[in-house]
Scaffold this motif. Sequence first.
Motif, PDB file in Angstrom:
ATOM      1  N   LEU A  15       0.889  -1.272  -0.017  1.00 34.15           N
ATOM      2  CA  LEU A  15      -0.041  -0.024   0.095  1.00 34.15           C
ATOM      3  C   LEU A  15       0.841   1.193   0.177  1.00 34.15           C
ATOM      4  N   GLY A  16       2.006   1.216   0.699  1.00 35.40           N
ATOM      5  CA  GLY A  16       2.706   2.368   0.977  1.00 35.40           C
ATOM      6  C   GLY A  16       3.636   2.656  -0.332  1.00 35.40           C
ATOM      7  N   LEU A  17       4.123   1.629  -1.038  1.00 40.67           N
ATOM      8  CA  LEU A  17       4.905   2.027  -2.171  1.00 40.67           C
ATOM      9  C   LEU A  17       4.192   2.762  -3.438  1.00 40.67           C
ATOM     10  N   PRO A  18       3.087   2.338  -3.603  1.00 41.42           N
ATOM     11  CA  PRO A  18       2.456   3.061  -4.921  1.00 41.42           C
ATOM     12  C   PRO A  18       2.052   4.549  -4.388  1.00 41.42           C
ATOM     13  N   LEU A  19       1.872   4.775  -3.269  1.00 42.75           N
ATOM     14  CA  LEU A  19       1.418   6.203  -2.769  1.00 42.75           C
ATOM     15  C   LEU A  19       2.719   6.862  -2.700  1.00 42.75           C
ATOM     16  N   LEU A  20       3.857   6.104  -2.164  1.00 41.09           N
ATOM     17  CA  LEU A  20       5.198   7.051  -2.234  1.00 41.09           C
ATOM     18  C   LEU A  20       5.511   7.330  -3.763  1.00 41.09           C
ATOM     19  N   LEU A  21       5.561   6.437  -4.682  1.00 33.92           N
ATOM     20  CA  LEU A  21       5.829   7.000  -6.138  1.00 33.92           C
ATOM     21  C   LEU A  21       4.880   8.032  -6.529  1.00 33.92           C
TER      22      LEU A  21
END
Length: 193
Positions: A15-21
């Motif tokens: 969940l966090g990686l796409p939001l960070l990208l």
Amino acid sequence: MKSFLRDNPTIAFGLGLPLLLVTLFLLASGLPTLLVAPPQNDLLFATEYVNNQAGLQIAVISRSVQLIDQGSRTNDHRPRIWRYHVKTGAVQEIAFVLPASHTKKTPSVRTKPQRIDLPDLQGVEVDSSSIAPDGYEFVLNTRSDSRLFGGLFYSSGYRYGAALRKSGRHIPLPSITNQYYRGRTHFIGWVSP
């Protein structure tokens, strides 16, 4: 919620990686707007311009814009000249009146070209260099309505547009004519301060 994410790091990472990208891409696309200075020179360009040797020609001669009627015309192409004001973002049409001989139905034949006055550009000095003194350049591009994914997916929303560009900063010019005829857009020059 914290304990669930702590116990399931794969879900937290997923969940966090796409939001960070997405956040990084948004920041990267907005940085040129913050870091690159805005344009300083007004722009002159023409639309509906057909480079026909027998028709109307637009040229910069001795740092002055000249509209020249080359003689006989076999079509009714009449370019429209525009001034883009960088301070306000407004686009102003530069009006001109064709001579009476030019508006006849039959093509007029003259032995020498005739200059057409552009009263709104009287005394305006123009630099016809491809890059403005402040580093911006005039570009014509095809862009898709799908800006995030560009050419990865099919999109029927292609448009032609003119813009100013410098070091990653992209300033689209207002759409002033039919978007499908932007291929007839012609760069004239930069207005000297």
